[in-house]
Structure formats: C-alpha cells, structure tokens
Design a protein around this motif. Structure first.
Motif, short mmCIF file in Angstrom:
data_model
loop_
_atom_site.label_atom_id
_atom_site.label_comp_id
_atom_site.label_asym_id
_atom_site.label_seq_id
_atom_site.Cartn_x
_atom_site.Cartn_y
_atom_site.Cartn_z
N LYS A 106 0.87 -1.17 0.00
CA LYS A 106 0.00 0.00 0.00
C LYS A 106 0.91 1.22 0.00
O LYS A 106 1.72 1.41 0.90
CB LYS A 106 -0.93 0.03 1.21
N PHE A 108 2.15 -4.36 3.00
CA PHE A 108 0.86 -4.12 3.64
C PHE A 108 0.33 -5.41 4.25
O PHE A 108 0.25 -6.44 3.59
CB PHE A 108 -0.13 -3.58 2.60
N MET A 110 -3.00 -6.91 6.40
CA MET A 110 -4.36 -6.62 6.84
C MET A 110 -4.73 -7.53 8.00
O MET A 110 -3.92 -8.34 8.45
CB MET A 110 -5.33 -6.85 5.66
N SER A 111 -5.94 -7.36 8.48
CA SER A 111 -6.40 -8.21 9.56
C SER A 111 -6.39 -9.66 9.08
O SER A 111 -6.88 -9.96 8.00
CB SER A 111 -7.83 -7.83 9.96
N ARG A 124 -10.96 -12.94 0.81
CA ARG A 124 -12.04 -12.02 1.16
C ARG A 124 -11.48 -10.65 1.52
O ARG A 124 -12.04 -9.61 1.16
CB ARG A 124 -12.86 -12.61 2.31
N ASP A 125 -10.37 -10.63 2.28
CA ASP A 125 -9.73 -9.36 2.64
C ASP A 125 -9.38 -8.56 1.39
O ASP A 125 -9.63 -7.36 1.30
CB ASP A 125 -8.45 -9.60 3.45
N VAL A 126 -8.77 -9.24 0.42
CA VAL A 126 -8.29 -8.56 -0.79
C VAL A 126 -9.47 -8.02 -1.59
O VAL A 126 -9.47 -6.86 -2.02
CB VAL A 126 -7.46 -9.53 -1.66
N GLU A 182 -12.55 -7.37 -0.64
CA GLU A 182 -13.27 -6.30 0.05
C GLU A 182 -12.52 -4.97 -0.03
O GLU A 182 -13.13 -3.91 -0.05
CB GLU A 182 -13.50 -6.69 1.52
N GLN A 183 -11.21 -5.04 -0.10
CA GLN A 183 -10.40 -3.82 -0.19
C GLN A 183 -10.39 -3.24 -1.61
O GLN A 183 -10.50 -2.04 -1.80
CB GLN A 183 -8.96 -4.11 0.24
N ALA A 184 -10.25 -4.10 -2.61
CA ALA A 184 -10.02 -3.63 -3.98
C ALA A 184 -11.20 -3.83 -4.91
O ALA A 184 -11.29 -3.15 -5.94
CB ALA A 184 -8.79 -4.33 -4.56
N THR A 220 -9.33 -6.58 -8.75
CA THR A 220 -8.48 -7.71 -8.36
C THR A 220 -8.22 -8.62 -9.53
O THR A 220 -7.07 -9.00 -9.80
CB THR A 220 -9.14 -8.49 -7.21
N PHE A 235 -2.46 -1.73 -3.09
CA PHE A 235 -3.87 -1.33 -2.94
C PHE A 235 -4.11 0.12 -3.32
O PHE A 235 -5.22 0.47 -3.73
CB PHE A 235 -4.34 -1.60 -1.52
#
Length: 580
Positions: free
Chosen positions: A389, A394, A396-397, A407-409, A411-413, A418, A435
């Motif tokens: 990032k 970077f 994430m949780s 799911r993290d990726v 939801e972010q992008a 993606t 990101f």
C-alpha cells in the motif's frame, strides 16, 4: 473473421502456385509460415516470414523466394508486397480492408474474435484445489483468476471447457482440521479450546464449532477421538468447501466439477490406474538413490513400488507405494489424472502454485504413460503475490489466524480490479499488488485506463444518439466508412483487426495475460485518437451538424468497445459504461 489468417491463406495459395510452376520444391511444410503485424508499423500492415522459414528446406536463398512470392501475391486487398532485409516480406493493405474490419466487428458483435480453432477439443482446466482446511488466502487469488480466465479464453477460442476443483480431502491435513474443529466445538460448549501447535488457530472455525454443538449437543465431549474423528472430519470438510465456494463466488468463479481425493481410496480407482501402468511394463519394485545432499549413513534404502517416469523425461523414477503397503501421495494423483483421461478429455491443464515446480515432470510423465501420449498435460505454475500500500508492505487483519484471506483482498479492492491486476503479469512472474495503485485513476493503472476507454466509447454513443444518429450496431455497420480516412483512424481500425488473431495465439499459448496487455494497447490507441481530437476537430468522434461523418467515426469507436467488452468478459471483469 481473422484477417491475418485470411491473408496467410493468400500467401499459402501463392506458395502452392510457385510449387506447381517449379519455383519451389513440392510438398514443403508450411506449418511455420506466419503472417503477423510487423514490429515497426512503418514497414507496412503485415509481414510474412515465408521466405525465411522455407529457404533451408527448399535449398534456396530467402530473397529469391521472397521476390517470386511478392510477384504472385495478387489480391484486391494487398496494394504492395516489399522484400526487406534478408527475405522478410512486408505487405500493405487497402484502407478499405480496415474499414471492412470495423463493419465486421459491428456485425459480429460479441462474437467478433470468436474462433473455431478449438472446435471438437475437450479441455479440463483444474485450478485452485486449495486444501479444504480454511478460507482461501491471497496466494489462491491469482491461481483462481488465472484458471478462470484461461477457461474463458479457451471457450472463446472454440474449445469445450470444464472448470474443475480437486478436493484434497484424503490426507492428514483433514484430520488436523477435524481436531481443530473439535476444539471449537468444545469452546461452543463453554470449555477452553486447546489449540495446540499444529492445529488451525483461525477464528473461522468458531462457527463450525457452534454448528457442531447444534448437531451433537455435548454428546462428544470427553469422548475418545476414534468416536468422533470421522464424522467431524466430514462435517468440517463440507463447511470449509462451502466457505471456499463463497470465496470463489466473490471473485466471480464458478466450478463445473468438484472431484474428491478421498473418493479414490477404497473404490479400486487407484489400483486400476496402477494396473494400467503395470500392463505397460512401467511399474517395478526397486530402491531409489538417496536424495541429493544425503550422506550414505543418513539414508536407509527401502524397496518400494516405483513408476518408470524416467522413460518420459522425469529426473528419476517415482515411488507410488511405500514399503509398508500404503500408497504415496503420488498414487492418488495418478489415479485422478487417469480418471480425467477416461472421461474423454483431449487436453489437461493443471494450475498449481510455484512450490509445485518439482511435481511437474512426474505428473506429466504419468499422463503421457496413461494416455499413450494422446493427451497432453500443461502445468501452469503461479508465482507469489506481494501486497503493498503506497509502496510499503501491507498487512491486513488476518481473520484466518496466519494469512491474509481472499475475502480481505476483494473487500479492499473489488472483484473487477483484483481480477484484472492479477492478469497484468505472466503467470510465472512475481506480481506486486499495491492497494493504492490499483485504485488510482491514471494511465499507470491498467484496469482504470481500459475501463475509461470503454466509458468514452459509450459517452460518444450517447452524444451521437442525442443528435439523432442511429447508434445501433446494425446501422453503424452500414455507415459510410470511407469517411474514416485519417491515418490515426485507420491505425485504430488496424488494432481492432488484431483481436481475432490475439485470441487464437493467447489460447494456443494458454496465456490469458495477453488479453489484458492487448486491452491496454487498444485503449491507449483510442485515448490517443481522442486527445488528437482536442487539437484537430476533424478527428473528434462527434461532428456537430454532420450525422453521416459522426456515424462513421462512432462506428470505429463502437468497434473498439466491442473488443474491450469481449476482452474484459474473458478476464471476468464487468465493463463500465460510465466512470464515477
């Protein structure tokens, strides 16, 4: 409609005429003769290597062949054929050819570029195949996107494609999953979970524990493992596969077939595959040499059942059964690929992580042996993805406990961003996913740049419709396209003409990233023409007060839109009609 293939047909016909006239030896192989865009556009519209690749088998000088070939290339579409260098032949085509490409793209619509090259060819693309022990992580994202896009590309090129997921539910990892789920079951019953080293610590199993409580109450508490392991293993595996299915759906990936490794055991399928190899004399009992780096006193030689994979290019023969009689992990893999061969596939593709590099030769050897060389297996290795990032690593949780999830990726992008960015590098090259950069609105962000081009196409379509132009594809295909007379406009039409050729080449090479690259190039050409219209009003797509010229220019823009929409469809990305 593949113009390059059509012109190649003209070249082949001229070569046949030369052979009939005694200017070339008879029965030459034209398989390596190509017609393609020249590296330098100043050299012409197309170039053929015919003279270069035929010189040696013909026993002639390349330029002598090229000179004779140039004289025989008589076709209304070809305005000149010029010999260059040692024997390359550069072709220039009539401007009307490119105008006809624009009309053809509009007439074909979403089918423009579709090919029959793969007609009658059944292909199995096996990808993802993550262990059913938790949610998918970022390392699976790239393989999922690649496999899905490759399947779509092959389908677009005429192949009959099956997307398949191989569930690795036959190994020790599913026992570990069951034990981990049991601890969450204990937790759901008010006890402290004992997440020992080696168990899966992610909180994604909390819900599974609660579901187990709803089913079993506290009846399994303090029961010996033998009483609950099999049931909880099956229960947890189903739950994990449901979670994986939801993850794949977030990316827009839908599998056609799920195959189980566990289903191969106790059904005779492994034995049948091994018997097939035995009948070919490819199974024997023997002892392997010690692995590299092992000293003799570190190595205990054991007689095992071995497969003669070295006869098919492998580095060493491979064990399929241990000295204690248990199958090695390779045995069910052999049976699984034999099952795919028996299902009638003409080609197999496995999409695997880069850590499977040492596995490629052995499984290709097995498939070659099992199919008598009839069914090729292409193994595509997927390199790692590094997350950043603003240029900094970077993290994430980590809801999975030890890794960043798919799911993290997403939801972010977002799924579209993606997917596109996962295809901006060849599969075997490392990929950085920043990101900040993947969401910025600039030429340096490929997905935004391509989507912006598509939005511009729809913008001029709306403006043209407002001035009374019929912007249906049928009407635009019938427009007076001779009004497309500027070289910049014809250059854009030339790029449109490359799309069918690109599809066939990318499909043949199993390289969907070529589609992403092409979309960036054609978007760049459109943006360039748009920007030139800022200085030269005659190049603007909408010509105020001139519906006929506007229709011709809009036809060109719409042809580009047809290509972009089809290309994004192959990549699994939704084309946008308006930027927000």
């Amino acid at each position: 409609m593949n113009l390059f293939s059509d012109i190649r047909g003209v070249v082949i016909a001229a070569l046949d005429q030369m052979a009939e006239a005694g200017e070339l030896p008879a029965a030459l192989d034209y398989g390596n003769v190509t017609v393609e865009p020249p590296r330098d556009a100043a050299h012409g519209d197309m170039a053929t290597n015919a003279a270069m690749v035929l010189a040696k088998p013909a026993g002639m000088k390349p330029r002598d062949i090229a000179d004779k070939l140039a004289a025989r290339l008589i076709d209304d579409r070809i305005t000149s054929a010029e010999v260059a260098g040692p024997g390359f032949l550069n072709l220039r085509l009539s401007p009307d050819v490119w105008r006809q490409v624009v009309a053809g793209a509009l007439q074909s619509g979403a089918d423009f570029g579709r090919s029959t090259a793969g007609a009658g060819n059944k292909v199995n693309v096996e990808f993802v195949s993550a262990n059913p022990t938790g949610p998918m992580h970022v390392g699976h994202v790239r393989g999922a996107v690649f496999g899905d896009a490759l399947a779509s590309l092959l389908d677009f090129a005429g192949h009959e494609v099956t997307r398949e997921y191989y569930i690795n539910d036959g190994g020790a990892q599913v026992d570990v999953l069951a034990r981990s789920a049991y601890e969450r079951y204990r937790e759901a019953n008010g006890l402290e979970p004992q997440i020992a080293e080696g168990l899966y610590p992610g909180d994604y199993l909390i819900g599974v524990g609660e579901e187990l409580k709803a089913k079993y109450g506290d009846s399994l508490i303090d029961k010996p493992e033998a009483d609950w392991l099999a049931d909880i293993r099956e229960f947890a595996t189903r739950a994990m596969m449901a979670m994986i299915g939801e993850d794949l759906a977030m990316l827009g990936v839908k599998m056609d077939v799920y195959s189980s490794e566990k289903a191969l055991f106790g059904t005779g399928k492994i034995e049948a595959a091994i018997d097939r190899l035995k009948s070919a004399g490819l199974i024997y009992r023997g002892t392997l040499e010690p692995p590299k780096g092992k000293l003799p006193d570190d190595w205990e030689p054991r007689e095992q059942l071995l497969f003669k994979s070295t006869e098919f290019g492998d580095d060493q023969d491979r064990p399929i059964q241990k000295s204690d009689g248990d199958w090695t992990y390779f045995a069910p893999d052999i049976a699984y690929h034999y099952d795919k061969i028996e299902r009638g596939y003409d080609q197999l593709i496995d999409v695997l992580g880069a850590d499977h590099g040492g596995y490629v030769k052995r499984v290709q050897s097995a498939v070659k042996a099992l199919s008598n060389g009839r069914v090729p297996l292409d193994v595509k290795l997927i390199q790692l993805v590094k997350l950043f990032k603003n240029g900094e690593p970077f993290k994430m949780s980590k809801r999975a406990g030890t890794f960043v999830t798919l799911r993290d990726v997403v939801e972010q992008a977002g799924a579209d961003v993606t997917r596109f960015h996962m295809l901006t590098r060849k599969n075997d090259a490392a990929l950085d996913f920043d990101f900040a950069k993947v969401l910025e609105q600039s030429k340096d962000n490929p997905v935004w740049y391509v989507q912006y081009a598509n939005a511009r196409v729809h913008s001029v379509l709306r403006k043209a419709a407002e001035m009374g132009v019929d912007v249906s594809d049928t009407a635009l295909a019938g427009a007076d396209l001779t009004r497309l007379d500027h070289e910049a406009e014809l250059d854009l039409a030339r790029k449109v003409a490359e799309w069918p050729r690109l599809v066939e080449h990318a499909a043949r090479a199993h390289e969907p990233h070529r589609v992403a690259f092409f979309l960036y190039d054609i978007a760049s050409n459109l943006h360039s023409l748009w920007n030139r219209g800022n200085d030269d009003t005659s190049l603007r797509f909408v010509q105020d007060g001139d519906k006929d010229t506007t229709a011709a220019k809009i036809a060109l823009a719409r042809a580009v839109g047809v290509v972009i929409s089809s290309g994004l469809g192959i990549l699994g990305v939704n084309p946008v009609e308006e930027m927000r």
